[in-house]
Design a protein around this motif. Structure first.
Motif, mmCIF file in Angstrom:
data_model
loop_
_atom_site.group_PDB
_atom_site.id
_atom_site.type_symbol
_atom_site.label_atom_id
_atom_site.label_comp_id
_atom_site.label_asym_id
_atom_site.label_seq_id
_atom_site.Cartn_x
_atom_site.Cartn_y
_atom_site.Cartn_z
ATOM 1 N N ARG A 145 0.604 -1.269 0.315
ATOM 2 C CA ARG A 145 -0.419 0.348 -0.034
ATOM 3 C C ARG A 145 1.052 0.961 -0.360
ATOM 4 N N GLU A 204 -1.613 -1.661 -3.932
ATOM 5 C CA GLU A 204 -2.749 -0.377 -3.632
ATOM 6 C C GLU A 204 -2.696 1.339 -3.026
ATOM 7 N N PRO A 237 -4.327 3.853 -1.245
ATOM 8 C CA PRO A 237 -4.565 4.460 -0.403
ATOM 9 C C PRO A 237 -4.728 5.935 -0.439
ATOM 10 N N PRO A 278 -9.186 6.526 -2.905
ATOM 11 C CA PRO A 278 -8.237 7.026 -2.637
ATOM 12 C C PRO A 278 -8.411 8.290 -1.715
ATOM 13 N N ASN A 283 -2.862 3.204 7.118
ATOM 14 C CA ASN A 283 -3.179 1.861 6.392
ATOM 15 C C ASN A 283 -1.740 1.890 5.035
#
Ligand SMILES: NC(=O)c1ccc[n+]([C@@H]2O[C@H](COP(=O)([O-])OP(=O)(O)OC[C@H]3O[C@@H](n4cnc5c(N)ncnc54)[C@H](O)[C@@H]3O)[C@@H](O)[C@H]2O)c1
Length: 441
Positions: free
Chosen positions: A43, A67, A69, A94, A111
């Protein structure tokens, strides 16, 4: 004198990270690079989503299990555009940040595993320091830092936090550069004696806009510096060929700059001789030339030429006791191997045997990305380091050593080309650090 921290090494890193309950050491790094890593999502938060940032965002979104975020830029539309890009790739929208210091809030998000920055240069170190202090991997565009204080701050923050920070120097991932590295390790060039390299790229168009305004590169590159303002694309590959910070080190450099005419000429031609940008006093020399001596006696010629009308040429020449490669020509000569004495051969003749393993494995995918495919391979190396919680292939010692050349060349130019000693950011550990294996770099 600088206070010295405990050394940063892989064992400490894994121990500390595991003890903190952050990560467990998973597959080895070599395994990661060969493509067998566990596909745990990685992430990454993006800071600075202009031209480069959005290009690299696309690269990141093309990778499995990466990913995004969070995104951050001071221009709202750029944040919204990045959010749309991420959603279009099938990921949740995001969180977006738009304040000038919001990268600090982004870095604190729970995260995230890593922060990547493609901002103007003066923000690279602040963003990376915020990332590492929040327990995130850092990934930065170049140069990583500006001046001795920032260089040491980058190094010391990584050592203290045990968080790696990678300079995403994509030019070290160019196919010919990686192939030469492979051949160096195979001893094809013999013992190295000299390299020649240079950032020779006409960047006037990103310094003054098409409507005649000075862009950030004007402030950070040409108004206030007389030395080599963008050394890492050129020196990175050579530093890896010559094992800098891993058994060898840069000792000192001398530097000289030509007069500054190119940008005024460009502005006068484009906007007329009375336009303010045609009359400005730019400090940057049109051509900066530096010589570097390494600890084991290799010499390096390093050019910086970005204000002249010219095609791109990064030179990438390497000379050893057994032969020579010229990136300008993309030709090679190996004594006793090349069929005709004193005659160049096409480098591609050696491709089957010496193409770098990363290129052999990922070349077909990489070629779809920018900068000859190097963008993909470089970002991939960053992602795999994060996924495996391992060191990064271009670490803070490399980032600081390659980036500090800007400050050192300016010091030398302003002092009649006086020799300037390189700081040893490894504090002596360069002697014991082993070159990274092919496949890792
Ligand atoms: N590796 C390469 O081949 C390559 C190529 C081009 C650029 N770059 C590097 O990428 C970086 C960005 O260059 P670019 O051409 O994309 O410039 P750019 O001006 O297009 O993008 C910079 C972005 O940073 C944003 N920004 C400025 N201040 C900010 C802040 N406080 N917080 C968040 N965002 C902020 C700007 O709004 C802009 O969108 C530079 O470091 C440059 O050297 C690398």
């Amino acid at each position: 004198m600088k206070t010295i921290n405990s050394g940063f090494n892989r064992r400490d890193f894994i121990k500390t990270s595991a003890a903190a309950g952050l990560y467990t050491a998973t597959a080895g790094y070599t395994k990661a690079i060969t493509g067998n890593s566990l596909q745990r999502p990685v992430r990454i938060g993006f800071v600075g989503i202009g031209s480069r940032g959005s290009g690299m965002l696309r690269v990141a979104l093309s990778m499995e299990n990466v990913e995004i975020p969070a995104v951050c830029d001071i221009v709202e539309e750029k944040v919204e555009r990045a959010q749309r890009l991420v959603e279009a790739a099938g990921q949740p929208k995001p969180i977006g940040f738009t304040g000038p210091e919001d990268y600090k809030k982004l870095a604190e998000l729970k995260n995230l595993d890593a922060v990547f920055t493609a901002t103007p240069w003066k923000l690279h170190t602040p963003v990376m320091v915020a990332a590492m202090k929040s327990g995130k991997y850092g990934g930065t565009e170049m140069p990583a830092c500006d001046g001795y204080d920032e260089a040491w701050e980058l190094v010391e923050t990584s050592e203290k936090t045990k968080m790696p920070c990678m300079l995403l120097e994509n030019y070290t991932y160019m196919r010919n550069v990686k192939m030469v590295l492979n051949m160096v390790r195979e001893g094809m060039f013999g013992d190295l004696t000299h390299c020649e390299t240079g950032y020779q790229h006409d960047t006037r168009y990103v310094t003054i806009s098409s409507t005649g305004e000075l862009l950030w590169r004007a402030y950070e590159r040409v108004l206030n510096n007389t030395g080599n303002r963008y050394p890492t694309h050129a020196i990175g590959p050579v530093a890896q060929w010559t094992n800098i910070n891993r058994g060898n080190r840069f000792e000192y450099l001398v530097s000289i700059s030509s007069r500054s005419l190119g940008l005024r000429h460009y502005a006068a031609t484009k906007f007329g001789p009375d336009h303010p940008t045609a009359k400005m006093n730019y400090k940057v020399g049109d051509v900066n030339t530096s010589l570097i001596q390494t600890n084991n006696g290799i010499t390096i010629t390093l050019y910086y030429d970005s204000m002249s009308p010219r095609p791109v040429d990064f030179i990438y020449r390497i000379q050893g006791t057994k032969g020579i490669y010229s990136g300008t020509l993309n030709k090679i000569y190996l004594e006793g191997i090349s069929p005709r004495d004193h005659t160049w051969e096409d480098m591609n003749t050696y491709m089957d045997k010496y193409d770098h393993p990363l290129w052999k494995k990922f070349g077909a995918i990489a070629e779809k990305s920018g900068h000859g495919g190097s963008d993909y391979l470089c970002f991939r190396a960053f992602v795999e380091s994060i996924r495996n919680r391992s060191e990064v292939p271009i670490d803070v010692y490399d980032a600081a050593t390659w980036s500090i050349i800007t400050t050192m060349t300016e010091e030398s130019v302003l002092n009649k080309s006086r020799a300037i000693d390189f700081p040893d950011f490894t504090r002596g550990r360069w002697q014991a650090r082993k070159p990274l294996a092919i496949g890792i770099i």
